[in-house]
Structure formats: structure tokens, C-alpha cells
Design an enzyme around this catalytic site. Structure first.
Site, short mmCIF file in Angstrom:
data_model
loop_
_atom_site.label_atom_id
_atom_site.label_comp_id
_atom_site.label_asym_id
_atom_site.label_seq_id
_atom_site.Cartn_x
_atom_site.Cartn_y
_atom_site.Cartn_z
N LYS A 85 0.88 -1.18 0.00
CA LYS A 85 0.00 0.00 0.00
C LYS A 85 0.91 1.22 0.00
O LYS A 85 1.42 1.63 1.04
CB LYS A 85 -0.89 -0.02 1.24
CG LYS A 85 -2.24 0.66 1.08
CD LYS A 85 -2.16 2.14 0.70
CE LYS A 85 -1.90 3.04 1.88
NZ LYS A 85 -1.64 4.44 1.47
N GLU A 102 9.29 1.62 11.21
CA GLU A 102 10.30 2.66 11.06
C GLU A 102 9.55 3.98 11.12
O GLU A 102 8.76 4.29 10.22
CB GLU A 102 11.01 2.53 9.71
CG GLU A 102 11.59 1.17 9.42
CD GLU A 102 12.80 0.81 10.28
OE1 GLU A 102 13.17 1.60 11.16
OE2 GLU A 102 13.35 -0.28 10.07
N CYS A 130 13.75 10.90 7.01
CA CYS A 130 13.53 10.45 8.39
C CYS A 130 14.77 10.64 9.23
O CYS A 130 14.68 10.96 10.41
CB CYS A 130 13.07 9.00 8.42
SG CYS A 130 14.21 7.89 7.59
N GLU A 164 9.05 16.82 14.90
CA GLU A 164 9.54 16.55 13.55
C GLU A 164 8.83 17.47 12.56
O GLU A 164 7.61 17.51 12.50
CB GLU A 164 9.26 15.09 13.18
CG GLU A 164 9.86 14.72 11.84
CD GLU A 164 9.54 13.28 11.42
OE1 GLU A 164 8.38 12.87 11.53
OE2 GLU A 164 10.47 12.60 10.95
P1 NAD Z 1 2.19 8.64 7.31
O1 NAD Z 1 2.29 7.93 8.63
O2 NAD Z 1 1.22 9.73 7.18
O3 NAD Z 1 1.83 7.60 6.14
C1 NAD Z 1 2.64 6.47 5.88
C2 NAD Z 1 1.78 5.40 5.23
O4 NAD Z 1 0.82 4.94 6.18
C3 NAD Z 1 0.99 5.89 4.02
O5 NAD Z 1 0.96 4.88 3.03
C4 NAD Z 1 -0.40 6.10 4.60
O6 NAD Z 1 -1.43 5.99 3.65
C5 NAD Z 1 -0.48 4.96 5.60
N1 NAD Z 1 -1.46 5.12 6.68
C6 NAD Z 1 -1.91 6.28 7.23
N2 NAD Z 1 -2.84 6.01 8.18
C7 NAD Z 1 -2.95 4.66 8.25
C8 NAD Z 1 -3.74 3.77 9.05
N3 NAD Z 1 -4.59 4.22 9.97
N4 NAD Z 1 -3.60 2.45 8.84
C9 NAD Z 1 -2.73 1.97 7.93
N5 NAD Z 1 -1.98 2.76 7.14
C10 NAD Z 1 -2.08 4.09 7.30
O7 NAD Z 1 3.67 9.11 6.98
P2 NAD Z 1 4.13 10.02 5.76
O8 NAD Z 1 3.68 11.41 6.05
O9 NAD Z 1 3.74 9.35 4.50
O10 NAD Z 1 5.72 9.92 5.86
C11 NAD Z 1 6.50 10.75 6.63
C12 NAD Z 1 6.89 10.09 7.94
O11 NAD Z 1 7.58 8.87 7.70
C13 NAD Z 1 7.83 10.92 8.77
O12 NAD Z 1 7.43 10.89 10.11
C14 NAD Z 1 9.17 10.21 8.61
O13 NAD Z 1 10.10 10.42 9.64
C15 NAD Z 1 8.73 8.80 8.51
N6 NAD Z 1 9.76 7.98 7.87
C16 NAD Z 1 10.49 7.13 8.65
C17 NAD Z 1 11.50 6.37 8.09
C18 NAD Z 1 12.31 5.44 8.95
O14 NAD Z 1 12.96 4.58 8.38
N7 NAD Z 1 12.30 5.56 10.26
C19 NAD Z 1 11.77 6.46 6.73
C20 NAD Z 1 11.01 7.35 5.96
C21 NAD Z 1 10.00 8.10 6.55
#
Ligand code: NAD
Length: 501
Positions: free
Chosen positions: A184, A259, A293, A391
Site C-alpha cells: 500500500k 520505522e 527520516c 519533527e
Molecule cells: P504517514 O504515517 O502519514 O503515512 C505512511 C503510510 O501509512 C501511508 O501509506 C499512509 O497511507 C499509511 N497510513 C496512514 N494512516 C494509516 C492507518 N490508519 N492504517 C494503515 N496505514 C495508514 O507518513 P508520511 O507522512 O507518508 O511519511 C513521513 C513520515 O515517515 C515521517 O514521520 C518520517 O520520519 C517517517 N519515515 C520514517 C523512516 C524510517 O525509516 N524511520 C523512513 C522514511 C520516513
């Protein structure tokens, strides 16, 4: 302003990929996809609902239970993984072009991401061929060995920053392990993910091993997390989303790899090579538009070097080339989506009340439309400031002075996150002591963020749960069944064998 870049043959309709076919949502639901440079709606994507996720999981479950993939020899799987890597490499220019168009990442940085995606497949191809498991012997009594088995259908949920690369990061170990998958991707950036289906077909991945459902997190993502036939969820995204998924996965006692977010410190001691530290600190927070991240978004500088560091850092930040992400000269492109742009801009305004602004502070001159934010530098930021604690995920940095090692460590550890830390000092003892005491899953000493794929990747505290990377990823996607065999006579206590009177 120069004419806007528009890729040739850009898809205007993005579909799911279920059981070897590109399909719309069962109910016909769609969502709009925007280009970050114009915020024009350039495509509609199928918005997956529970019914679509059910079909994708059924396809993956069938491929797992009846198909060849989990039963193939590692070498056979590795050959296909290598062909996937070849296909990714051969489409590298197209991939980078689409990624940049959809995400706003600078094109030179998108190229690197596509090559890294290919490398992820090659790496896991090598790893599964080299994979061996433990066998233990109690002489004359017992042999025990580990029978490693792929777990089943893995749900992979990914974010929008470096989307294709982060998808490859989960896809490669999951399918290398013999699992089948439902991906997804993030709803802000579905474009490059639509290339996976062709890549996997070209490489000969059996039908049903890879399935993709586009859609919103609260709909498609939620249905995937709650699906009873999905025993594993690998998630990368925000900490708050991770908490929701953790709760929702509890009923099914699912395996989780998370992550999450970060607010990583870059700690610069007065004995550091200051120019090298400045290069790295700039790249660490402003590369990938600051949507990274592991960004070093808090810079802690020893008092005696502080003024010089801030002055040089801000001068360089002002000089960063912000502009059209397709222009190879661009160093910072457009943020992914207007919603995210508004969030980052709101932090810029908060920062003006919390720190001293030395560079940026808003939209760069000459870029009146699109999600552009000038690289923004706040100095003298107090540790309880929101821009120090939260963040932002954009090109915004908070710089704070410290007077000694203890204060530096307290500042570094004084946030809820614990993903990465960067330390700059010429003193070896200090470097290692600091590394061992800093609350971070990954530490770079006198180095910017370069990662060996064999090393553990993951965060501590609010930055994650579990570690992937190298064999650890294979551990996540497989069960390690212990098999015990008796050698010689079985020495079982004889229950019920006493004489009865
Ligand atoms: P997000 O949490 O908004 O979304 C990530 C994914 O989760 C998307 O595909 C989204 O559709 C899905 N999602 C959202 N709500 C959900 C739910 N209730 N159930 C299941 N899936 C759901 O994150 P984002 O804004 O897309 O990405 C940015 C974030 O990701 C930042 O916080 C960043 O630090 C983090 N990130 C972490 C790493 C790491 O390795 N630690 C790497 C890249 C990004």
C-alpha cells in the site's frame, strides 16, 4: 519562469495491481494526485477499499499457499531478484523522472534513489543464497536445527519520501524470504509504484506474489492492517500512524516492523573539522528537501565554535539552489503536497517566535507557485521549543549551543525520538563514548548518512520498533522453527508406568 517540465506518456489513471492484472477499485472510488511544482491534479488513482484489499490478500494468499514462490530454491528466487534489479536499473532514468515529477525531489537525488532500489534486490538475492541456519548437537543425545519458513502474506505500508526506494526496501526482503505481498504505497506519491508491476512481470515473478492497492491510509491501509490473513505488517511512516497500526494489529497479534519519525541531532564539537561538519550538516538536513527520516534537524554546536559555525552554515544555506526539481542544478525542490507545505510553513512561523532566524523563513523569491520553502535556519533555539522537539520534515533546522559533553548528551537525548545521531569530533574517546550513550538506533561519526545494507536499520524510543537490515530483515519475514531429534535411546520419564496394586 521557465516552462514547466512534463514527462512524456505520463499516466493519467493509476490502478491497483491484483493477481497479475491492473484493475480499478471494485466500487470505482478514486482520489486525485497532484504535481508538487504546480499543484495541478495530473492523474486520478484508484482508491482502494476493504473489498479491494480482500481481493489483493486473496491473490497473495493463493500464491503463498498454492504457488511455487515459497517453495523455490533460494538460487531460483535469487535469479528473479537479480532480474528485478536489472529491470529497475534499465528504467532508472524513467523512474527518476517520474519520482521527481510526483514527489518534488531534486532529479539528481532521485537518480541515486533508483539505483539504491536496484541494489536492495541484488543485496537480498545474495543474502538468501548465502543464508544458513543453526544446527546444534548434544553428543549422543540430540540434534536440533532451525527450519526457517516464510511467514505468509506480508502487508507493506510505505511513506511518500523517496517512495520507490522505500518500497524496494520492504519488497526485496519480503519476497526474497518467500513471502507474498500486498503493498500500500503512500497516497501523495503513487506514480513510481505503478512501475513495479511491469518490472516484476518482466523479471518472471510468479503471478500473485506481488499485489498493490493504492488508496488512503485510513481506508486501504487500515483494511490491510486489520485483514485476518495478513500476519505481518512492515510500516514506515509517522509515529502517530505507527501507534494506530500497533493498536489495530494487536487483535491479530501480528508481527510488526516499524520505522517511524525522527528529530536527529548533529553534534559538532569544537575540535571537529568544522568545514567537513558544515558540509555534512547542510546535506543532512536539506537533502531530499529535508523530507528525510534521518535528517539531522537539530544541530548542537560547542559554544566556542558556535558563532563561526552559525555564520558559515547560514551563508551556505542562503546559497542553496531552490527550484524546479527536474533541473539538475536544483539542490532543494518542491515539497510533496500543499498539505505538507502548509505544515512546514506553520513551523517556520512558530520558529520565528522561538529562535533567531538566520536564513530562509518562507517562500523563496521568484517561486510564487508550487510547494517551495527556502532552506530555513533558526539559531539560539531553546531545548523546549517546538521546533527543537517536533519533527518538521522539511528544510528547517534548529541550532543550539552547548558548553560541555554532558550538556551535549542531555540535549541530544532530550526529545522523544531516537532514530539517528551524527557526531563530529577529532577525539576518538569522546566520539565512542558519545556514540554509546546517545539514544539513537544509528550513529554516524565524522560521516554523513551512508549506510551499509548489512547493518541494522531502525530507531529507538518513538522512532521505531524492531530493526531491519541484512539478516534481520529475513528474520522478520520468516519463522524460525526449532526441530529436535533424539539420537540413541529416548529417555522419557515413564508416566503411568508404576506398578498398580
Ligand atoms: P504517514 O504515517 O502519514 O503515512 C505512511 C503510510 O501509512 C501511508 O501509506 C499512509 O497511507 C499509511 N497510513 C496512514 N494512516 C494509516 C492507518 N490508519 N492504517 C494503515 N496505514 C495508514 O507518513 P508520511 O507522512 O507518508 O511519511 C513521513 C513520515 O515517515 C515521517 O514521520 C518520517 O520520519 C517517517 N519515515 C520514517 C523512516 C524510517 O525509516 N524511520 C523512513 C522514511 C520516513
Amino acid at each position: 519562469m521557465a516552462e514547466r517540465y512534463f514527462p512524456d506518456n505520463l499516466p493519467t489513471r493509476i490502478q491497483h495491481y491484483i493477481d497479475g492484472k491492473c484493475v480499478d477499485s471494485v466500487g470505482g472510488e478514486t482520489f486525485d494526485v497532484l504535481a508538487p511544482v504546480s499543484n495541478a491534479n495530473y492523474a486520478t488513482a484508484a482508491a482502494g477499499q476493504k473489498a479491494d484489499v480482500d481481493l489483493a490478500v486473496a491473490s497473495a494468499a493463493k500464491a503463498f499457499n498454492e504457488g511455487p514462490w515459497p517453495r523455490m530454491k533460494p538460487r531460483e528466487r535469487a535469479r528473479i531478484l537479480n532480474r528485478i534489479a536489472d529491470a529497475v536499473e534499465s528504467q532508472e532514468a524513467r523512474l527518476a523522472e517520474l519520482e521527481t515529477f510526483d514527489s518534488g525531489l531534486p532529479i539528481t537525488q532521485a537518480h541515486g534513489q533508483a539505483l539504491r532500489a536496484a541494489e536492495n534486490f541484488r543485496f537480498f538475492a545474495d543474502l538468501i543464497v548465502a543464508q544458513f541456519d543453526d544446527a546444534m548437537k548434544v553428543p549422543g543425545a540430540q540434534i536440533n536445527y532451525v527450519n526457517r519458513k516464510p511467514i505468509g502474506v506480508a502487508g507493506l505500508i510505505t511513506p511518500w519520501n523517496t517512495p520507490f526506494m522505500l518500497e524496494s526496501w520492504k519488497l526485496a526482503p519480503a519476497i526474497a524470504s518467500g513471502c507474498t505481498v500486498v503493498l500500500k504505497p503512500a497516497e501523495f506519491t503513487p506514480l513510481s509504484a505503478s512501475l513495479w508491476a511491469g518490472i516484476f512481470e518482466e523479471a518472471g515473478l510468479p503471478q500473485g506474489v506481488f499485489n498493490l492497492v493504492n488508496g488512503l491510509g485510513e481506508e486501504a491501509g487500515d483494511a490491510l492492517v486489520k485483514h485476518p490473513d495478513v500476519p505481518l505488517i512492515s510500516f514506515t511512516g509517522e509515529t502517530t500512524t505507527g501507534q494506530t497500526i500497533f493498536r489495530n494489529a494487536a487483535t491479530g497479534l501480528k508481527g510488526l516492523s516499524m520505522e517511524l519519525g525522527g528529530k536527529s541531532p548533529c553534534v559538532v564539537f569544537a575540535d571537529a573539522d568544522l568545514d567537513a561538519a558544515i558540509d555534512s550538516a547542510l546535506f543532512g538536513v536539506f537533502s531530499l528537501n529535508g523530507e528525510r527520516c534521518t535528517a539531522g534537524s537539530r544541530i548542537l554546536v560547542e559554544r566556542s565554535s558556535y558563532d563561526e559555525f552559525c555564520e558559515k552554515f547560514a551563508a551556505r544555506a542562503k546559497n542553496i539552489v531552490v527550484g524546479d526539481p527536474h533541473d539538475p542544478k536544483t539542490e532543494v525542490g518542491a515539497l510533496v503536497h500543499p498539505e505538507h507545505y502548509n505544515k512546514v510553513m506553520s513551523y517556520v512561523e512558530i520558529g520565528k517566535t522561538e529562535g533567531r532566524l538566520l536564513a530562509g523563513g518562507g517562500r523563496p523569491a521568484g517561486l510564487e507557485t508550487g510547494n517551495y520553502v527556502a532552506p530555513t535556519v533558526f539559531v539560539d533555539v531553546a531545548p523546549d521549543a517546538r521546533i527543537f522537539q517536533e519533527e518538521i520534515f522539511g528544510p528547517v533546522v534548529a541550532i543550539t549551543p552547548f558548553k560541555n559533553d554532558d550538556e551535549a548528551l542531555a540535549l541530544a537525548n532530550g526529545v522523544k525520538y531516537g532514530l539517528a545521531a551524527y557526531i563530529w569530533t577529532q577525539n576518538l574517546t569522546r566520539a565512542h563514548n558519545f556514540a554509546q550513550n546517545v539514544e539513537a538506533g544509528m550513529v554516524w561519526l565524522n560521516s554523513h548518512n551512508v549506510r551499509d545494507l548489512r547493518t541494522p536499520f531502525g530507531g529507538v524510543k518513538a522512532s521505531g520498533l524492531g530493526h531491519e537490515g541484512g539478516f534481520r530483515s529475513i528474520d522478520f519475514y520468516t519463522d524460525q522453527q526449532a526441530v529436535h531429534i533424539t539420537l540413541g535411546t529416548v529417555q522419557t520419564p515413564k508416566f503411568g508406568a508404576a506398578a498398580t496394586y
